[in-house]
Design a protein around this motif. Sequence first.
Motif, PDB file in Angstrom:
ATOM      1  N   THR A 140      56.413  43.348  38.691  1.00 54.68           N
ATOM      2  CA  THR A 140      56.211  43.579  40.120  1.00 54.68           C
ATOM      3  C   THR A 140      54.756  43.921  40.437  1.00 54.68           C
ATOM      4  N   ASP A 141      53.932  44.086  39.402  1.00 50.09           N
ATOM      5  CA  ASP A 141      52.536  44.440  39.644  1.00 50.09           C
ATOM      6  C   ASP A 141      51.666  43.198  39.620  1.00 50.09           C
ATOM      7  N   ARG A 142      51.001  42.945  40.745  1.00 50.62           N
ATOM      8  CA  ARG A 142      50.161  41.736  40.817  1.00 50.62           C
ATOM      9  C   ARG A 142      49.011  41.807  39.816  1.00 50.62           C
ATOM     10  N   LEU A 143      48.583  43.035  39.521  1.00 51.60           N
ATOM     11  CA  LEU A 143      47.460  43.193  38.601  1.00 51.60           C
ATOM     12  C   LEU A 143      47.848  42.880  37.168  1.00 51.60           C
ATOM     13  N   SER A 144      49.126  42.715  36.890  1.00 47.65           N
ATOM     14  CA  SER A 144      49.551  42.391  35.530  1.00 47.65           C
ATOM     15  C   SER A 144      49.933  40.930  35.396  1.00 47.65           C
ATOM     16  N   ASP A 145      49.912  40.185  36.494  1.00 56.48           N
ATOM     17  CA  ASP A 145      50.317  38.780  36.442  1.00 56.48           C
ATOM     18  C   ASP A 145      49.540  37.993  35.395  1.00 56.48           C
ATOM     19  N   GLY A 146      48.215  38.217  35.372  1.00 55.48           N
ATOM     20  CA  GLY A 146      47.371  37.482  34.431  1.00 55.48           C
ATOM     21  C   GLY A 146      47.787  37.756  32.996  1.00 55.48           C
ATOM     22  N   CYS A 147      47.998  39.044  32.690  1.00 56.78           N
ATOM     23  CA  CYS A 147      48.353  39.440  31.322  1.00 56.78           C
ATOM     24  C   CYS A 147      49.729  38.919  30.946  1.00 56.78           C
ATOM     25  N   ASN A 148      50.684  39.091  31.819  1.00 61.40           N
ATOM     26  CA  ASN A 148      52.039  38.635  31.512  1.00 61.40           C
ATOM     27  C   ASN A 148      52.053  37.125  31.323  1.00 61.40           C
ATOM     28  N   GLY A 149      51.212  36.432  32.124  1.00 59.62           N
ATOM     29  CA  GLY A 149      51.106  34.983  31.982  1.00 59.62           C
ATOM     30  C   GLY A 149      50.570  34.611  30.605  1.00 59.62           C
ATOM     31  N   LEU A 150      49.557  35.361  30.144  1.00 63.88           N
ATOM     32  CA  LEU A 150      48.984  35.096  28.820  1.00 63.88           C
ATOM     33  C   LEU A 150      50.025  35.299  27.738  1.00 63.88           C
ATOM     34  N   LEU A 151      50.832  36.358  27.914  1.00 58.53           N
ATOM     35  CA  LEU A 151      51.884  36.638  26.913  1.00 58.53           C
ATOM     36  C   LEU A 151      52.844  35.459  26.861  1.00 58.53           C
ATOM     37  N   GLY A 152      53.153  34.920  28.043  1.00 58.23           N
ATOM     38  CA  GLY A 152      54.055  33.777  28.098  1.00 58.23           C
ATOM     39  C   GLY A 152      53.474  32.566  27.381  1.00 58.23           C
ATOM     40  N   GLN A 153      52.128  32.481  27.411  1.00 57.11           N
ATOM     41  CA  GLN A 153      51.499  31.335  26.763  1.00 57.11           C
ATOM     42  C   GLN A 153      51.259  31.564  25.282  1.00 57.11           C
ATOM     43  N   GLY A 154      51.692  32.728  24.789  1.00 57.16           N
ATOM     44  CA  GLY A 154      51.599  32.943  23.349  1.00 57.16           C
ATOM     45  C   GLY A 154      50.541  33.927  22.913  1.00 57.16           C
ATOM     46  N   ALA A 155      49.993  34.685  23.833  1.00 59.71           N
ATOM     47  CA  ALA A 155      49.039  35.714  23.418  1.00 59.71           C
ATOM     48  C   ALA A 155      49.793  36.805  22.665  1.00 59.71           C
ATOM     49  N   GLN A 156      49.050  37.540  21.832  1.00 55.39           N
ATOM     50  CA  GLN A 156      49.665  38.658  21.126  1.00 55.39           C
ATOM     51  C   GLN A 156      49.929  39.786  22.124  1.00 55.39           C
ATOM     52  N   VAL A 157      50.987  40.537  21.870  1.00 54.44           N
ATOM     53  CA  VAL A 157      51.278  41.643  22.770  1.00 54.44           C
ATOM     54  C   VAL A 157      50.539  42.893  22.282  1.00 54.44           C
ATOM     55  N   TYR A 158      49.887  43.557  23.208  1.00 54.24           N
ATOM     56  CA  TYR A 158      49.228  44.820  22.864  1.00 54.24           C
ATOM     57  C   TYR A 158      50.228  45.939  23.085  1.00 54.24           C
ATOM     58  N   LEU A 159      50.495  46.710  22.035  1.00 53.75           N
ATOM     59  CA  LEU A 159      51.493  47.771  22.173  1.00 53.75           C
ATOM     60  C   LEU A 159      50.880  49.155  22.072  1.00 53.75           C
ATOM     61  N   SER A 160      49.961  49.328  21.177  1.00 51.27           N
ATOM     62  CA  SER A 160      49.306  50.629  21.083  1.00 51.27           C
ATOM     63  C   SER A 160      47.990  50.440  20.343  1.00 51.27           C
ATOM     64  N   PRO A 161      47.048  51.361  20.508  1.00 54.55           N
ATOM     65  CA  PRO A 161      45.768  51.235  19.808  1.00 54.55           C
ATOM     66  C   PRO A 161      45.979  51.196  18.290  1.00 54.55           C
TER      67      PRO A 161
END
Lengths: 385, 510
Positions: free
Chosen positions: A266-287
């Motif tokens: 629901t956050d527009r500011l996360s659309d880019g990141c979520n889109g990247l995840l959909g395209q196969g980017a690695q998920v960042y979970l913690s430092p």
Amino acid sequence: MFTLYENEISREERLCALWLCSVPWIGSATVYRLLAEYGSCTAIYHETESRREVLPAKTYHTLLTQKEKVRPEALEEQMERTGMRFLLPGDPDYPERLLNIPDPTFGLFLLGNLPPADRPSVAVIGARGCSAYGTEVAKELGSALGAAGISVISGMAVGVDGLAQMAAVDAGGYSCAVLGSGADVCYPRSNRRLYEALRERGGILSTYGPGTPAVAGHFPPRNRIVSGLCDFLVVVEARQQSGTLITVDMALEQGREIYAVPGRITDRLSDGCNGLLGQGAQVYLSPEILIRELLEYTEGRIDDEKSRRRKSFSGRESANPYPKGTDLHVIFSALDFTPQTPEELAQRLEKSGTPLPTETIRLSLMSLLLEGTATQVSQNTFRKS
Amino acid sequence: MYSSIQTSALLGVEALPVRVEVDISSGLPSFTMVGSLCQEVRESKDRIQAAMKNCGLDLPASRITVNLSPADIHKDGTAYDLPILIGILSCLSFFPTERTEGTLFLGELGLGGEVKSVRGVLPIVRKARDLGIHTCIVPRANEREAAVVPGIRIRSADHIRQVLEYLQTGEEEALPVAAPVSVQEACEESSVPDFSEVCGQENAKRAAMISAAGFHSLLLTGPPGAGKSMIAKRIPGILPPLTLEESLEVTSVHSVAGLLPPGVPLIRKRTFQAPHHSLSLPALIGGGVSPRPGAISLAHRSVLFLDELPEFQKNTLDSLRQPLEDHLIHIARARYNITYPADFLLICAMNPCPCGYYPDRNKCRCSETQIRHYLGRVSGPILDRIDLCVELKGVDLKDMRKPAEGLSSAEMRAAVEKARAMQRERYAGTQVRFNSDLSPKEIERFCALSPQEHAYLESVYDKIGLSARSYHRVLRVARTIADLEGSASIERNHLLEAIYYRPDLSYWKG
């Protein structure tokens, strides 16, 4: 591997290269084209007029105007005053990571120090107008990387870039900013403190000559260097069609690993990141997970436990420090990392079957705030610390 | 031939007795007026001449000199027309001189001889009574305003013929004494909107109540449409009703400004001044070529609401600093030096960023620089004088459909009055009226904390970055919250709530 200067570069050639790199609107690609025609920067400088026919008219005029305006020696003096260095692809110091990308940048202006070649590095990039969530993630990541001795590369912009870099420097780590202006120009000015810190304890890189102002067209080439300098690229927050995603494309071209910070749909500011995840980017979970995977990557180890470790990741749950059954316990457990108002918390508690009056929530939030277990994001919104 | 008539000048909201002296002697015909007169007073000569002619009165071809004494006080306004005319006629022995003794005249003349309304009647009549004047002759339009003052006979006229008939015959019926207006009668129909109409926003209503109880200035922030103005407009309704003395002060200011609504003899309810952000400095604090009270004085004992705070000019806002502290405003100009009362409750509202939706990043796309620049337009010194700050959240449609269940204005006013009563009792015999007036020294005396609460506040002092000033602010507000609860001592919960409503300057510094 780029092999232009195989022998040591002469002083004359260096001076002319420096001059050539300070010509406005002459980028790396043009420089390479000119070098192919003339053979050396010295030739470009001295034989501009005599070999006019090989140049496009616009380039010819730009070079001629610059020749009238600026002497190479004057540029050198200007750089000496600020302690700026100039690096060419043949120099031993020239960052090796940048030599390995397609079309390496010709000249680099540097204030401070280069990223240590023997340490891994991570680029942290994201939106300028980031949310409280983005701020938190950027700071936490920057700080962890700084403390772990991993270089943080970014563009020193307001928002995610600057926050991550400041956190890294504050944690005693190394950070390098790649600017879209001259390295001696602090842009944006609001990041003055970071700029000064980077000059002393980190590095400031630019492909533009001293005193060049920041112009919109300068930023895409700079992004190429940000992604070129890193091993991993972490995108903290980005809107759809954000400039940040251009950097991601460049990083992919350069073969870098992309990590994206997941956000709420629901956050527009996360659309880019979520889109990247959909395209196969690695998920960042913690430092911690990122740093471990980074070290494994740079040491060339492929870990079979990676997926197992990710599976066991349980998110960021801090232990509830308050005794069960107290109001503070109830309210603390209703808080999360998204800012909420007391009224929203009241609704949430009502739904979960433990209703509390808004007044009580407000006062309890102040207790949590003063004890440091909650943070006030704005006047009326709170989140877990 | 010489005559002298009583009238009055205005200096701020104070009336100053003035005598109109007229001398008519033989010589070359002339009409001279002296005595530090402003343009509209000098024009009075032409109005009088025309009015006399049109009423069939002859102005003799003699040397006429009019002096307004004391001659060194600057005189403006149109109220001198009637007394000057009466002075001339008295000189010409139109009526027995003793009929004007102990009588004060006020009124502007029309060219046909009509008597028109003037400014500042209430303070002038009050002063006249104190000086022992037994009768005031005022324009009909100002009759009710003047009749509020007890202990003095008010006669009113709407044409100079009535005044002349009364003075010539001495008959009561010619100019009957106005019936005194009792204070109850003066009450207007209350039309202040009610707080029960505000959906949700309980925290803002609570802040409004604390603000009204201790006279603490309040800042409302939030997105457009959250109800900031709606809440501000309802605050006058929860302030205790004006006392008679306060009411007279407020009416005097409005009367001097010429803004008393027609037919309203006395302002009995708290007013609500909401000037537009384009207002100029003199419009806010008062002044001008001929001095008039500004918005802060019109909001005396009431609410001054500044909506869109960052849109106001910086120097205009900064001029509020001194009146916020002194509760009055001194205006010094080359030609005058006056004081207006300005004891107002400051309520401000603003959006948190240029678009209004920050910190909701799904809607707000303002850059950090834009936000900082926007907030930076409100200067630190003004923020320093704001005791309470509350952030409103946008209202959902489903909240709006819910029947209002919050406090009503009547309930809130009852709580405020209770808290005010506690303050009156506690501060009896001191200069302090409300908790917001407390100086640091008085805070030590009246806001004493128990040792453990004191230690607690000390411990949080650094944690949330309280400054010395905000530390005192928290204590003042905590005192009001304790008063609202009827508690004699300041408890932990009162402190916590006061800290919750503190203006967080870090929010401004980004």
